[in-house]
Design an enzyme around this catalytic site. Structure first.
Site, PDB file in Angstrom:
ATOM      1  N   ARG A  45       1.961  10.801   3.377  1.00  0.00           N
ATOM      2  CA  ARG A  45       2.520  11.663   4.377  1.00  0.00           C
ATOM      3  C   ARG A  45       4.037  11.690   4.306  1.00  0.00           C
ATOM      4  NH1 ARG A  45      -0.739   8.871   9.235  1.00  0.00           N
ATOM      5  NH2 ARG A  45      -1.549   7.543   7.562  1.00  0.00           N
ATOM      6  N   ASP A 105       9.541   3.618  -5.825  1.00  0.00           N
ATOM      7  CA  ASP A 105       9.861   2.210  -5.594  1.00  0.00           C
ATOM      8  C   ASP A 105       9.427   1.439  -6.847  1.00  0.00           C
ATOM      9  OD1 ASP A 105      10.594  -0.022  -3.978  1.00  0.00           O
ATOM     10  OD2 ASP A 105       8.541  -0.276  -3.296  1.00  0.00           O
TER      11      ASP A 105
HETATM   12  P1  5GP Z   1       5.668   2.814  -5.409  1.00  0.00           P
HETATM   13  O1  5GP Z   1       4.259   3.100  -5.847  1.00  0.00           O
HETATM   14  O2  5GP Z   1       6.703   3.543  -6.208  1.00  0.00           O
HETATM   15  O3  5GP Z   1       5.936   1.346  -5.342  1.00  0.00           O
HETATM   16  O4  5GP Z   1       5.749   3.208  -3.926  1.00  0.00           O
HETATM   17  C1  5GP Z   1       6.022   4.462  -3.525  1.00  0.00           C
HETATM   18  C2  5GP Z   1       5.660   4.597  -2.077  1.00  0.00           C
HETATM   19  O5  5GP Z   1       5.916   3.413  -1.340  1.00  0.00           O
HETATM   20  C3  5GP Z   1       6.529   5.649  -1.459  1.00  0.00           C
HETATM   21  O6  5GP Z   1       5.937   6.903  -1.589  1.00  0.00           O
HETATM   22  C4  5GP Z   1       6.588   5.209  -0.030  1.00  0.00           C
HETATM   23  O7  5GP Z   1       5.502   5.774   0.653  1.00  0.00           O
HETATM   24  C5  5GP Z   1       6.427   3.724  -0.078  1.00  0.00           C
HETATM   25  N1  5GP Z   1       7.746   3.065   0.085  1.00  0.00           N
HETATM   26  C6  5GP Z   1       8.562   2.584  -0.849  1.00  0.00           C
HETATM   27  N2  5GP Z   1       9.693   2.085  -0.330  1.00  0.00           N
HETATM   28  C7  5GP Z   1       9.581   2.274   1.000  1.00  0.00           C
HETATM   29  C8  5GP Z   1      10.446   2.001   2.118  1.00  0.00           C
HETATM   30  O8  5GP Z   1      11.559   1.496   2.001  1.00  0.00           O
HETATM   31  N3  5GP Z   1       9.984   2.372   3.342  1.00  0.00           N
HETATM   32  C9  5GP Z   1       8.767   2.956   3.531  1.00  0.00           C
HETATM   33  N4  5GP Z   1       8.402   3.250   4.750  1.00  0.00           N
HETATM   34  N5  5GP Z   1       7.940   3.235   2.507  1.00  0.00           N
HETATM   35  C10 5GP Z   1       8.341   2.901   1.263  1.00  0.00           C
END
Ligand code: 5GP
Ligand code: MG
Length: 178
Positions: A45, A105
């Site tokens: 979302r 991330d």
């Molecule tokens: P990844 O798979 O790249 O580790 O994570 C991506 C997802 O993690 C992003 O789409 C987001 O939803 C969540 N995410 C990553 N960093 C943050 C953060 O600092 N705050 C929040 N609320 N969600 C995060």
């Protein structure tokens, strides 16, 4: 955990976000100039505010679709396993696709989603992320366009939540426990 008191310190203002989106849209328009087949895919979302501002700034004929991939649950740690909770409504074979993500991330989510969409044989497949935390990367990938690189902080606002709260803040802020 959400019972802990926290404050939100502004990190990126609404004005800076709007200005950055204007610049990004110029680049995206250059890339997709002449296409009448672009589908802008928001990852639910967290990207819902970003995609809303982005498409209204984009001077291109587009369609909008959404996909939901599981990531954080209600916590603050990324889960490395990515599941598709809600798939696209439309077919993308032969269509140009722009995937819109809130934050890259570890990179697992975008990696998994782009691999899935690629298997459906779209035309051009590009991605844009509002935020990038390069220091956290576990999968070697970068969105084609990034709004802002940020340090390893937990952020909220502008569509992004902490345990489903704070999505309606107009700016990006970082969570600080007090
Ligand atoms: P990844 O798979 O790249 O580790 O994570 C991506 C997802 O993690 C992003 O789409 C987001 O939803 C969540 N995410 C990553 N960093 C943050 C953060 O600092 N705050 C929040 N609320 N969600 C995060
Ligand atoms: Mg997300």
């Amino acid at each position: 955990m959400t019972d802990r008191r926290y404050v939100i310190d502004e990190m990126i203002s609404a004005k800076s976000i709007a200005a950055r989106i204007e610049d990004l849209c110029k680049e995206i328009q250059k890339e997709f100039k002449g296409t009448d087949k672009l589908v802008v895919v928001g990852l639910l979302r967290g990207s819902f505010v970003f995609i809303a501002d982005l498409v209204r700034e984009l001077d291109l004929p587009i369609e909008v679709d959404f996909l939901e991939a599981s990531s954080y649950g209600d916590g603050m740690e990324s889960s490395r396993e990515v599941r598709i909770l809600k798939d696209l409504r439309g077919a993308i074979e032969g269509r140009d696709v722009l995937v819109v993500e809130d934050i890259v991330d570890t990179g697992h989510t975008l990696h998994h989603v782009t691999a899935l969409l690629k298997s459906r044989e779209p035309g051009r497949l590009k991605s844009i992320a509002l935020l990038d935390k390069p220091s956290r990367r576990e999968v070697d990938l970068k969105a084609d366009w990034t709004g802002f690189e940020i340090p390893d902080e937990f952020v909220v606002g502008y569509g992004i939540d902490f345990a489903q709260r704070n999505r309606n803040l107009p700016f990006i802020g970082k969570v600080r426990f007090v």
